[in-house]
Design an enzyme around this catalytic site. Structure first.
Site, PDB file in Angstrom:
ATOM      1  N   ARG A  93       0.841  -1.193   0.000  1.00  0.00           N
ATOM      2  CA  ARG A  93       0.000   0.000   0.000  1.00  0.00           C
ATOM      3  C   ARG A  93       0.876   1.242   0.000  1.00  0.00           C
ATOM      4  NH1 ARG A  93      -1.778   0.810   4.431  1.00  0.00           N
ATOM      5  NH2 ARG A  93      -1.114  -1.009   5.598  1.00  0.00           N
TER       6      ARG A  93
ATOM      7  N   TYR B   6      -1.261  -3.795  -7.270  1.00  0.00           N
ATOM      8  CA  TYR B   6      -0.964  -4.588  -6.079  1.00  0.00           C
ATOM      9  C   TYR B   6      -2.049  -4.516  -5.008  1.00  0.00           C
ATOM     10  CZ  TYR B   6       1.113  -6.647  -2.045  1.00  0.00           C
ATOM     11  OH  TYR B   6       1.331  -7.468  -0.976  1.00  0.00           O
TER      12      TYR B   6
ATOM     13  N   LYS C 269      -9.521  -2.720   1.554  1.00  0.00           N
ATOM     14  CA  LYS C 269      -9.275  -1.560   2.405  1.00  0.00           C
ATOM     15  C   LYS C 269     -10.060  -0.341   1.931  1.00  0.00           C
ATOM     16  CE  LYS C 269      -7.047  -3.764   5.343  1.00  0.00           C
ATOM     17  NZ  LYS C 269      -5.792  -4.358   5.317  1.00  0.00           N
TER      18      LYS C 269
ATOM     19  N   HIS D 172     -10.648  -2.602  11.388  1.00  0.00           N
ATOM     20  CA  HIS D 172      -9.533  -3.434  10.913  1.00  0.00           C
ATOM     21  C   HIS D 172      -9.305  -4.559  11.927  1.00  0.00           C
ATOM     22  CE1 HIS D 172      -5.084  -3.375   9.299  1.00  0.00           C
ATOM     23  NE2 HIS D 172      -5.794  -4.309   8.728  1.00  0.00           N
TER      24      HIS D 172
ATOM     25  N   SER E 177      -1.346  -3.529  10.277  1.00  0.00           N
ATOM     26  CA  SER E 177      -0.947  -4.434   9.209  1.00  0.00           C
ATOM     27  C   SER E 177       0.318  -5.200   9.583  1.00  0.00           C
ATOM     28  CB  SER E 177      -0.694  -3.636   7.931  1.00  0.00           C
ATOM     29  OG  SER E 177      -1.874  -2.934   7.597  1.00  0.00           O
TER      30      SER E 177
ATOM     31  N   CYS F 178       0.809  -7.364  11.900  1.00  0.00           N
ATOM     32  CA  CYS F 178       1.051  -7.483  13.339  1.00  0.00           C
ATOM     33  C   CYS F 178       0.317  -8.668  13.958  1.00  0.00           C
ATOM     34  CB  CYS F 178       0.669  -6.191  14.044  1.00  0.00           C
ATOM     35  SG  CYS F 178       1.798  -4.847  13.658  1.00  0.00           S
TER      36      CYS F 178
ATOM     37  N   LYS G  96      -2.930 -10.454  12.882  1.00  0.00           N
ATOM     38  CA  LYS G  96      -4.370 -10.753  12.855  1.00  0.00           C
ATOM     39  C   LYS G  96      -4.647 -12.135  12.257  1.00  0.00           C
ATOM     40  CE  LYS G  96      -5.481  -7.038  10.627  1.00  0.00           C
ATOM     41  NZ  LYS G  96      -4.119  -6.498  10.627  1.00  0.00           N
ATOM     42  N   THR G  97      -4.061 -12.405  11.077  1.00  0.00           N
ATOM     43  CA  THR G  97      -4.328 -13.693  10.435  1.00  0.00           C
ATOM     44  C   THR G  97      -3.887 -14.829  11.357  1.00  0.00           C
ATOM     45  OG1 THR G  97      -4.067 -12.688   8.271  1.00  0.00           O
ATOM     46  CG2 THR G  97      -3.878 -15.089   8.375  1.00  0.00           C
ATOM     47  N   ASN G  98      -2.724 -14.645  11.980  1.00  0.00           N
ATOM     48  CA  ASN G  98      -2.211 -15.682  12.875  1.00  0.00           C
ATOM     49  C   ASN G  98      -3.137 -15.913  14.067  1.00  0.00           C
ATOM     50  OD1 ASN G  98       0.764 -16.852  12.441  1.00  0.00           O
ATOM     51  ND2 ASN G  98       0.526 -14.897  11.392  1.00  0.00           N
TER      52      ASN G  98
ATOM     53  N   ASP H 247      -9.198  -9.995   8.926  1.00  0.00           N
ATOM     54  CA  ASP H 247      -8.694  -8.642   8.633  1.00  0.00           C
ATOM     55  C   ASP H 247      -9.719  -7.532   8.886  1.00  0.00           C
ATOM     56  OD1 ASP H 247      -6.332  -7.205   7.657  1.00  0.00           O
ATOM     57  OD2 ASP H 247      -7.546  -6.660   5.923  1.00  0.00           O
TER      58      ASP H 247
ATOM     59  N   ASN I 189       6.521  -8.400   2.029  1.00  0.00           N
ATOM     60  CA  ASN I 189       5.053  -8.227   1.976  1.00  0.00           C
ATOM     61  C   ASN I 189       4.426  -9.113   0.886  1.00  0.00           C
ATOM     62  OD1 ASN I 189       2.603  -7.023   2.892  1.00  0.00           O
ATOM     63  ND2 ASN I 189       2.639  -5.588   1.172  1.00  0.00           N
ATOM     64  N   SER I 190       5.098 -10.217   0.557  1.00  0.00           N
ATOM     65  CA  SER I 190       4.478 -11.168  -0.393  1.00  0.00           C
ATOM     66  C   SER I 190       3.247 -11.773   0.281  1.00  0.00           C
ATOM     67  CB  SER I 190       5.476 -12.245  -0.798  1.00  0.00           C
ATOM     68  OG  SER I 190       5.991 -12.905   0.330  1.00  0.00           O
ATOM     69  N   ARG I 191       2.288 -12.174  -0.533  1.00  0.00           N
ATOM     70  CA  ARG I 191       0.978 -12.541   0.020  1.00  0.00           C
ATOM     71  C   ARG I 191       0.390 -13.761  -0.666  1.00  0.00           C
ATOM     72  NH1 ARG I 191      -1.529  -8.827   4.060  1.00  0.00           N
ATOM     73  NH2 ARG I 191       0.103  -7.295   4.317  1.00  0.00           N
TER      74      ARG I 191
ATOM     75  N   ASP J 129       0.257 -19.986  21.346  1.00  0.00           N
ATOM     76  CA  ASP J 129       0.274 -19.746  22.792  1.00  0.00           C
ATOM     77  C   ASP J 129      -0.436 -18.455  23.188  1.00  0.00           C
ATOM     78  OD1 ASP J 129       1.564 -22.102  23.743  1.00  0.00           O
ATOM     79  OD2 ASP J 129       3.381 -21.397  22.737  1.00  0.00           O
ATOM     80  N   ASN J 130      -0.765 -17.621  22.204  1.00  0.00           N
ATOM     81  CA  ASN J 130      -1.564 -16.424  22.519  1.00  0.00           C
ATOM     82  C   ASN J 130      -2.938 -16.801  23.085  1.00  0.00           C
ATOM     83  OD1 ASN J 130       0.500 -14.748  21.683  1.00  0.00           O
ATOM     84  ND2 ASN J 130      -0.231 -14.674  19.564  1.00  0.00           N
TER      85      ASN J 130
HETATM   86  P1  GTP Z   1      -2.211  -7.795   7.428  1.00  0.00           P
HETATM   87  O1  GTP Z   1      -2.711  -8.841   6.520  1.00  0.00           O
HETATM   88  O2  GTP Z   1      -1.165  -6.929   6.829  1.00  0.00           O
HETATM   89  O3  GTP Z   1      -3.300  -6.948   8.018  1.00  0.00           O
HETATM   90  O4  GTP Z   1      -1.388  -8.537   8.619  1.00  0.00           O
HETATM   91  P2  GTP Z   1      -1.869  -9.372   9.900  1.00  0.00           P
HETATM   92  O5  GTP Z   1      -2.188  -8.452  11.025  1.00  0.00           O
HETATM   93  O6  GTP Z   1      -2.896 -10.362   9.527  1.00  0.00           O
HETATM   94  O7  GTP Z   1      -0.513 -10.133  10.334  1.00  0.00           O
HETATM   95  P3  GTP Z   1      -0.097 -11.680  10.206  1.00  0.00           P
HETATM   96  O8  GTP Z   1      -0.924 -12.563  11.088  1.00  0.00           O
HETATM   97  O9  GTP Z   1      -0.033 -12.029   8.782  1.00  0.00           O
HETATM   98  O10 GTP Z   1       1.364 -11.646  10.819  1.00  0.00           O
HETATM   99  C1  GTP Z   1       2.368 -10.813  10.299  1.00  0.00           C
HETATM  100  C2  GTP Z   1       3.725 -11.254  10.777  1.00  0.00           C
HETATM  101  O11 GTP Z   1       3.786 -11.275  12.203  1.00  0.00           O
HETATM  102  C3  GTP Z   1       4.096 -12.661  10.304  1.00  0.00           C
HETATM  103  O12 GTP Z   1       5.433 -12.668   9.870  1.00  0.00           O
HETATM  104  C4  GTP Z   1       3.921 -13.499  11.543  1.00  0.00           C
HETATM  105  O13 GTP Z   1       4.770 -14.619  11.547  1.00  0.00           O
HETATM  106  C5  GTP Z   1       4.244 -12.522  12.680  1.00  0.00           C
HETATM  107  N1  GTP Z   1       3.477 -12.872  13.909  1.00  0.00           N
HETATM  108  C6  GTP Z   1       2.141 -13.105  13.983  1.00  0.00           C
HETATM  109  N2  GTP Z   1       1.769 -13.445  15.250  1.00  0.00           N
HETATM  110  C7  GTP Z   1       2.893 -13.404  15.994  1.00  0.00           C
HETATM  111  C8  GTP Z   1       3.156 -13.651  17.391  1.00  0.00           C
HETATM  112  O14 GTP Z   1       2.284 -13.964  18.195  1.00  0.00           O
HETATM  113  N3  GTP Z   1       4.449 -13.500  17.799  1.00  0.00           N
HETATM  114  C9  GTP Z   1       5.441 -13.141  16.924  1.00  0.00           C
HETATM  115  N4  GTP Z   1       6.670 -13.020  17.413  1.00  0.00           N
HETATM  116  N5  GTP Z   1       5.230 -12.913  15.604  1.00  0.00           N
HETATM  117  C10 GTP Z   1       3.976 -13.036  15.140  1.00  0.00           C
HETATM  118  C1  SPV Z   2      -2.930  -4.571   5.221  1.00  0.00           C
HETATM  119  O1  SPV Z   2      -1.958  -3.916   4.814  1.00  0.00           O
HETATM  120  O2  SPV Z   2      -3.479  -4.329   6.316  1.00  0.00           O
HETATM  121  C2  SPV Z   2      -3.444  -5.694   4.426  1.00  0.00           C
HETATM  122  C3  SPV Z   2      -2.905  -5.895   3.084  1.00  0.00           C
HETATM  123  O3  SPV Z   2      -4.320  -6.409   4.880  1.00  0.00           O
HETATM  124  S1  SPV Z   2      -3.594  -4.842   1.912  1.00  0.00           S
HETATM  125  O4  SPV Z   2      -4.754  -5.511   1.322  1.00  0.00           O
HETATM  126  O5  SPV Z   2      -2.561  -4.626   0.882  1.00  0.00           O
HETATM  127  O6  SPV Z   2      -4.011  -3.615   2.507  1.00  0.00           O
HETATM  128 MN    MN Z   3      -4.849  -5.837   7.079  1.00  0.00          MN
END
Ligand code: GTP
Ligand code: SPV
Ligand code: MN
Length: 590
Positions: free
Chosen positions: A70, A199, A208, A228, A250, A252, A254-256, A279, A371-373, A500-501
């Site tokens: 972005r 992109y 977004k 978000h 972003s 940080c 969320k997906t995890n 997201d 930021n590959s997806r 573990d979260n």
């Molecule tokens: P967007 O799609 O950009 O909105 O990202 P997101 O918030 O969904 O983040 P995502 O879950 O994809 O995690 C982003 C990065 O943070 C990845 O490289 C993960 O491995 C790392 N990460 C996620 N959860 C944790 C955690 O609990 N601890 C640590 N150390 N890293 C984490």
């Molecule tokens: C973000 O950046 O928070 C994403 C990826 O989820 S994007 O769709 O590029 O905004």
């Molecule tokens: Mn996002």
């Protein structure tokens, strides 16, 4: 044409007259039509077909190196009044912006096809769902929108023949010229114009641009919220599910968090985690007065690096079929994909994300862009919630804010009440990541993880949060803050994170049910260290104590930073929030 809606037809005609495509293709969403587009993209080299046994239906795509994230500096909110965009958005007068961009779109699709994409954000038929139409000259966009939204003629059926309530998205990759790249929102016109990018968040206009920037503005006017936030459900051994939403900036986590696998101590008791969204959440009070959330999306546009069988098994599983990979490394030995953190066995015969030959064993360069997806269908996810398509959404018990903070923010704390929770969200800060262009690792304030996504004045947005709290009263979700990213003196993460979260979520759930104690600190309620279950972890109670430590001197500095940040909003800052800041400083001074 797939609709008789004259509002749609008239607008498409106007945009066709402007962009002058050779052909117009209305996307009905049929597999037949999509397959033809996949074949076309493969034949022109725009996309590459991956190993049909190992990754059936999967495609690889590379964007230009200047177009990988972005672009916040080129993203605009063009409300009629500058004041309505507020101090945190780039603003331009809409007349001026239309006048500037119109010549750029003039004839831009000569020699190209314009695809007309009808889509629904939210389950078809949901009272919370909304329709958008995106016009684009990119097959990549069509194929991604197919995964990310409910795309096709059903969306037009939902819109009906007379409604004008749809978001008009116009996208052209043009020449992918970074100097003339614009991602522009006209909230009062329900319109988004995007040009010179191909992109992700810049071009998948349902995500977004619509589901956060335009929708946050609509939510303010219509009494709901676009956030978000991920949405997950924790099912206890009795089969009761508690739903939580969480806003992290972003990249940080969320997906995890949305897809986490419970640690063994909870699995053996019978706990399960269900993913509703990873997201974006649209939230609205339901008939019973509680806050209900839907995920407006239909897939995951997830960060690839760091995703592996251990960190996020469910995300990895989601990418095993019908997935589009963008800017990852291409393993030529078996025509699959690779990224940093997938495994410890990078391919020797590969092509990196820029398209150059790459040997993962010897190269110093990264194979995949940070930021590959992956774009993966939600139905692929092994833990997708049975409520994923529920038109009414799920009731939210807790909302969590969090970010990347090496110091200062403790592992978890609970706000004293909703107002204090809005204060906590509004003062969130996090280190920047590769999800947007610019410096990485710089701490910035990112209220509610919405800094790049709020489609109107952020002071008014805070006021909207406060109003929602008034409306919800004692049925409002409890508000928490978490930080998985505290580091030790060597810069290593102290908390194990990922699955573990769940240990922290369990305290949060217990608090929602009135089943756990708390300790009062100047910043909010914290768990007693022994109330965070560390069975099976190789950290001890002292480490938990450290993670929960509130350093009063650091927090005094933090309060100063908040005061500076708040000053930006002038008289648009709700007085309640300034009172919260004064109260925090008073508690810290004690
Ligand atoms: P967007 O799609 O950009 O909105 O990202 P997101 O918030 O969904 O983040 P995502 O879950 O994809 O995690 C982003 C990065 O943070 C990845 O490289 C993960 O491995 C790392 N990460 C996620 N959860 C944790 C955690 O609990 N601890 C640590 N150390 N890293 C984490
Ligand atoms: C973000 O950046 O928070 C994403 C990826 O989820 S994007 O769709 O590029 O905004
Ligand atoms: Mn996002």
């Amino acid at each position: 044409m797939l609709t008789n809606n004259q509002n749609v037809i008239k607008w498409v005609d106007e945009m066709v007259a402007l962009c002058k495509p050779d052909q117009i293709v209305w996307i009905d969403g049929s597999e037949e039509q999509l397959n033809a587009l996949r074949e076309e993209a493969i034949s022109t080299g725009e996309m590459e077909k991956l190993n049909e046994e190992k990754l059936p239906g999967c495609l690889l795509h590379r964007t230009l190196p200047n177009d990988v994230a972005r672009v916040e500096a080129r993203t605009f909110i063009c409300s009629r009044k500058e004041e309505d965009a507020g101090p945190t958005n780039n603003w331009c007068d809409p007349k001026e912006m239309y006048a500037k961009l119109t010549p750029m779109y003039d004839g831009v699709m000569k020699g190209r096809t314009m695809y007309v994409i009808p889509y629904s954000m939210g389950p078809i038929g949901s009272p919370l769902a909304k329709v958008g139409v995106e016009l684009t000259d990119s097959i990549y966009v069509v194929l991604n929108m197919d995964i990310m939204t409910r795309m096709g003629k059903q969306a037009f059926e939902n819109l009906g023949e007379t409604s004008n309530d749809f978001v008009r998205g116009l996208h052209s990759k043009a020449n992918i010229d970074p100097e003339n790249r614009y991602i522009v929102h006209f909230p009062e016109d329900n319109t988004i114009w995007s040009i010179n990018s191909a992109y992700g968040g810049n071009v998948l206009l349902g995500k977004k641009c619509f589901a956060l920037r335009i929708a946050s503005y609509q939510g303010k006017n219509e009494g709901w919220m676009a956030e978000h936030m991920l949405i997950l459900g924790i099912e206890n051994p009795q089969g009761e599910v508690t739903y939580i939403s969480a806003a992290f900036p972003s990249a940080c986590g969320k997906t995890n968090l949305a897809m986490l696998i419970p640690p063994e101590v909870y699995q053996k008791q019978g706990y399960k985690v269900w993913t509703v969204g990873d997201d974006i959440a649209w939230l609205k009070p339901g008939k019973d007065g509680r806050l209900y959330a839907i995920n407006p999306e239909n897939g995951f546009f997830g960060v690839a690096p760091g995703t592996n069988a251990k960190s996020n098994f469910n995300a990895l599983e989601s990418t095993k079929k019908n997935t589009i990979f963008t800017n990852v490394a291409h393993n030529l030995d078996d025509n699959t994909v690779w990224w940093e953190g997938l495994d410890k066995n990078p391919p020797e015969h590969a092509v990196d994300w820029t398209g150059k030959p790459w040997n993962g064993k010897t190269s110093e360069e990264k194979g995949a862009h940070p930021n590959s997806r992956f774009t993966a269908p939600a139905i692929n996810c092994p833990c997708i919630s049975p409520e994923f398509n529920n038109p009414e959404g799920v009731p939210i018990s807790a909302m969590i804010f969090g970010g990347r903070r090496a110091k200062t923010a403790p592992l978890v704390y609970q706000s004293f009440d909703w107002k204090h929770g809005v204060f906590v969200g509004s003062t969130m800060a996090s280190e920047t990541t590769a999800a947007a262009t610019g410096a990485v690792g710089v701490v910035r304030r990112d209220p509610m993880a919405m800094l790049p996504f709020c489609g109107y004045h952020m002071g008014d947005y805070f006021a909207h949060w406060l109003e929602m709290g008034e409306k919800l009263g004692d049925k409002a979700p409890k508000i928490f803050n978490v930080n998985w990213f505290r580091t030790d003196d060597e810069g290593h993460f102290i908390w194990p994170g990922f699955g573990d979260n769940m240990r922290v979520l369990m305290w949060i759930v217990a608090r929602c049910k009135g089943e756990a104690d708390a300790v009062e600190t100047p910043i909010g309620y914290e768990p007693k260290p022994e109330d965070i279950n560390i069975e099976g972890l190789d950290i001890d109670l002292d480490t938990v104590k450290g993670l929960l430590n509130v350093d009063v001197d650091l927090w005094k500095e933090e309060a100063k930073g908040i005061r500076e940040f708040y000053a930006k909003f002038g008289n648009k800052l709700p007085k309640e929030l300034m009172d919260q800041l004064d109260a925090l400083e008073a508690r810290l001074a004690k």
